[in-house]
Design a protein around this motif. Structure first.
Motif, PDB file in Angstrom:
ATOM      1  N   ASN A 162       0.799  -1.229   0.000  1.00 30.31           N
ATOM      2  CA  ASN A 162       0.000   0.000   0.000  1.00 30.31           C
ATOM      3  C   ASN A 162       0.829   1.275   0.000  1.00 30.31           C
ATOM      4  O   ASN A 162       0.259   2.374  -0.042  1.00 30.31           O
ATOM      5  N   VAL A 163       2.154   1.153   0.034  1.00 25.11           N
ATOM      6  CA  VAL A 163       2.966   2.364  -0.131  1.00 25.11           C
ATOM      7  C   VAL A 163       2.969   2.828  -1.584  1.00 25.11           C
ATOM      8  O   VAL A 163       3.361   3.957  -1.877  1.00 25.11           O
ATOM      9  N   LEU A 164       2.534   1.955  -2.484  1.00 25.11           N
ATOM     10  CA  LEU A 164       2.476   2.326  -3.896  1.00 25.11           C
ATOM     11  C   LEU A 164       1.537   3.498  -4.122  1.00 25.11           C
ATOM     12  O   LEU A 164       0.572   3.686  -3.380  1.00 25.11           O
ATOM     13  N   GLU A 165       1.796   4.247  -5.180  1.00 20.19           N
ATOM     14  CA  GLU A 165       0.887   5.275  -5.663  1.00 20.19           C
ATOM     15  C   GLU A 165       0.532   4.875  -7.093  1.00 20.19           C
ATOM     16  O   GLU A 165       1.045   5.420  -8.064  1.00 20.19           O
ATOM     17  N   PRO A 166      -0.357   3.866  -7.225  1.00 17.99           N
ATOM     18  CA  PRO A 166      -0.595   3.247  -8.527  1.00 17.99           C
ATOM     19  C   PRO A 166      -1.390   4.108  -9.490  1.00 17.99           C
ATOM     20  O   PRO A 166      -2.153   4.988  -9.088  1.00 17.99           O
ATOM     21  N   ASP A 167      -1.219   3.805 -10.774  1.00 15.82           N
ATOM     22  CA  ASP A 167      -2.017   4.451 -11.814  1.00 15.82           C
ATOM     23  C   ASP A 167      -3.397   3.821 -11.889  1.00 15.82           C
ATOM     24  O   ASP A 167      -4.352   4.459 -12.325  1.00 15.82           O
ATOM     25  N   LEU A 168      -3.488   2.565 -11.490  1.00 16.89           N
ATOM     26  CA  LEU A 168      -4.745   1.838 -11.578  1.00 16.89           C
ATOM     27  C   LEU A 168      -4.797   0.800 -10.464  1.00 16.89           C
ATOM     28  O   LEU A 168      -3.785   0.166 -10.144  1.00 16.89           O
ATOM     29  N   CYS A 169      -5.977   0.640  -9.868  1.00 13.98           N
ATOM     30  CA  CYS A 169      -6.214  -0.423  -8.889  1.00 13.98           C
ATOM     31  C   CYS A 169      -7.278  -1.347  -9.458  1.00 13.98           C
ATOM     32  O   CYS A 169      -8.275  -0.889 -10.010  1.00 13.98           O
ATOM     33  N   VAL A 170      -7.044  -2.646  -9.327  1.00  7.64           N
ATOM     34  CA  VAL A 170      -8.000  -3.643  -9.792  1.00  7.64           C
ATOM     35  C   VAL A 170      -8.373  -4.510  -8.611  1.00  7.64           C
ATOM     36  O   VAL A 170      -7.496  -5.011  -7.890  1.00  7.64           O
ATOM     37  N   LEU A 171      -9.665  -4.703  -8.404  1.00 16.74           N
ATOM     38  CA  LEU A 171     -10.141  -5.531  -7.303  1.00 16.74           C
ATOM     39  C   LEU A 171     -10.890  -6.721  -7.878  1.00 16.74           C
ATOM     40  O   LEU A 171     -11.873  -6.554  -8.604  1.00 16.74           O
ATOM     41  N   THR A 172     -10.423  -7.925  -7.546  1.00 16.46           N
ATOM     42  CA  THR A 172     -11.092  -9.142  -7.994  1.00 16.46           C
ATOM     43  C   THR A 172     -12.093  -9.568  -6.917  1.00 16.46           C
ATOM     44  O   THR A 172     -12.334  -8.853  -5.952  1.00 16.46           O
ATOM     45  N   GLN A 173     -12.653 -10.760  -7.085  1.00 18.70           N
ATOM     46  CA  GLN A 173     -13.637 -11.269  -6.132  1.00 18.70           C
ATOM     47  C   GLN A 173     -13.079 -11.286  -4.715  1.00 18.70           C
ATOM     48  O   GLN A 173     -11.925 -11.637  -4.494  1.00 18.70           O
ATOM     49  N   ILE A 174     -13.925 -10.908  -3.751  1.00 20.73           N
ATOM     50  CA  ILE A 174     -13.529 -10.925  -2.342  1.00 20.73           C
ATOM     51  C   ILE A 174     -14.331 -11.988  -1.608  1.00 20.73           C
ATOM     52  O   ILE A 174     -15.559 -12.010  -1.683  1.00 20.73           O
ATOM     53  N   ASP A 175     -13.631 -12.880  -0.937  1.00 16.22           N
ATOM     54  CA  ASP A 175     -14.254 -13.889  -0.085  1.00 16.22           C
ATOM     55  C   ASP A 175     -13.766 -13.688   1.337  1.00 16.22           C
ATOM     56  O   ASP A 175     -12.831 -12.913   1.589  1.00 16.22           O
ATOM     57  N   LEU A 176     -14.370 -14.411   2.275  1.00 21.33           N
ATOM     58  CA  LEU A 176     -13.917 -14.352   3.662  1.00 21.33           C
ATOM     59  C   LEU A 176     -12.592 -15.085   3.794  1.00 21.33           C
ATOM     60  O   LEU A 176     -12.504 -16.293   3.560  1.00 21.33           O
ATOM     61  N   GLU A 177     -11.536 -14.357   4.143  1.00 24.51           N
ATOM     62  CA  GLU A 177     -10.220 -14.934   4.392  1.00 24.51           C
ATOM     63  C   GLU A 177      -9.465 -13.987   5.318  1.00 24.51           C
ATOM     64  O   GLU A 177      -9.786 -12.809   5.412  1.00 24.51           O
ATOM     65  N   HIS A 178      -8.469 -14.511   5.986  1.00 24.86           N
ATOM     66  CA  HIS A 178      -7.677 -13.703   6.934  1.00 24.86           C
ATOM     67  C   HIS A 178      -8.608 -12.934   7.872  1.00 24.86           C
ATOM     68  O   HIS A 178      -8.376 -11.766   8.190  1.00 24.86           O
ATOM     69  N   THR A 179      -9.659 -13.601   8.315  1.00 23.24           N
ATOM     70  CA  THR A 179     -10.690 -12.920   9.115  1.00 23.24           C
ATOM     71  C   THR A 179     -10.160 -12.427  10.455  1.00 23.24           C
ATOM     72  O   THR A 179     -10.722 -11.492  11.030  1.00 23.24           O
ATOM     73  N   ASP A 180      -9.058 -13.028  10.948  1.00 21.04           N
ATOM     74  CA  ASP A 180      -8.490 -12.569  12.219  1.00 21.04           C
ATOM     75  C   ASP A 180      -7.885 -11.176  12.096  1.00 21.04           C
ATOM     76  O   ASP A 180      -7.713 -10.479  13.088  1.00 21.04           O
ATOM     77  N   VAL A 181      -7.578 -10.761  10.874  1.00 15.71           N
ATOM     78  CA  VAL A 181      -6.989  -9.447  10.645  1.00 15.71           C
ATOM     79  C   VAL A 181      -7.950  -8.525   9.897  1.00 15.71           C
ATOM     80  O   VAL A 181      -8.104  -7.358  10.252  1.00 15.71           O
TER      81      VAL A 181
END
Length: 201
Positions: A162-181
């Motif tokens: 997340n330190v990046l300053e991207p030209d584009l962000c792409v978000l794919t499907q989100i499922d329940l994972e890493h729920t402890d965080v």
């Protein structure tokens, strides 16, 4: 190569956050911000597409990379985890990064952290993933890559990428994972991304 083996030995001697109790997770991106700052901000030396989500990150990154390469651009791809070799994490121009190139990046990241430890600044707490991500950014910048496809690691607002300053962000499907965080509902996970450090994903 012997150089990469030595660099990985130094890196693996650090606490690997990926294997520790998630309840001890840090609360900000300070260590990564300090680390890349000490390295001359290599993450600002190339254009980036930041890819997040649960499933399909690799496929999406590969498709975008193929399109950019077909347009004649030099493309890098950074992903995690690796299966057999740490060099699998970074592909430049369609080839796994050279052992010694990645080793040099790891050495630079570790040396920067060592100075941070002497000066007691936030990079003292940089994790294994912070260090390998910084090494990848160094390698991408030094290769003169036109565009890098960077996949998130764990995800959420504290992900090292997340330190990046991207030209584009792409978000794919989100499922329940890493729920402890990240949280135990879809809304919590989406919210985790929106609260990000440098404009969360």
């Amino acid at each position: 190569s012997p150089r990469l083996k030595t660099a990985m030995g130094r890196l693996d001697a650090r606490i690997n956050w990926e294997r520790t109790d998630r309840g001890a997770m840090r609360m900000d991106l300070g260590p990564m911000i300090d680390l890349v700052g000490r390295l001359g901000s290599p993450h600002r030396g190339f254009r980036a597409v930041h890819v997040g989500g649960t499933k399909g990150k690799g496929s999406v990154a590969a498709l975008i990379a193929a399109g950019l390469e077909a347009a004649g651009l030099l493309v890098g791809r950074y992903a995690s985890p690796h299966v057999e070799r740490v060099t699998e994490r970074l592909v430049i121009g369609g080839e796994e990064v050279d052992d010694d190139v990645l080793a040099r990046g790891i050495e630079e990241a570790l040396d920067a952290q060592a100075v941070a430890q002497e000066e007691q600044t936030p990079a003292t707490a940089a994790t294994w993933f912070d260090l390998i991500t910084a090494a990848a950014f160094i390698s991408i910048k030094n290769a003169g890559v036109d565009v890098a496809l960077v996949e998130v690691g764990l995800g959420g607002r504290l992900d090292s990428t997340n330190v990046l300053e991207p030209d584009l962000c792409v978000l794919t499907q989100i499922d329940l994972e890493h729920t402890d965080v990240l949280g135990d509902t879809g809304e919590a996970i989406r919210s985790e991304g929106r609260r990000g450090g440098k404009g969360g994903r």
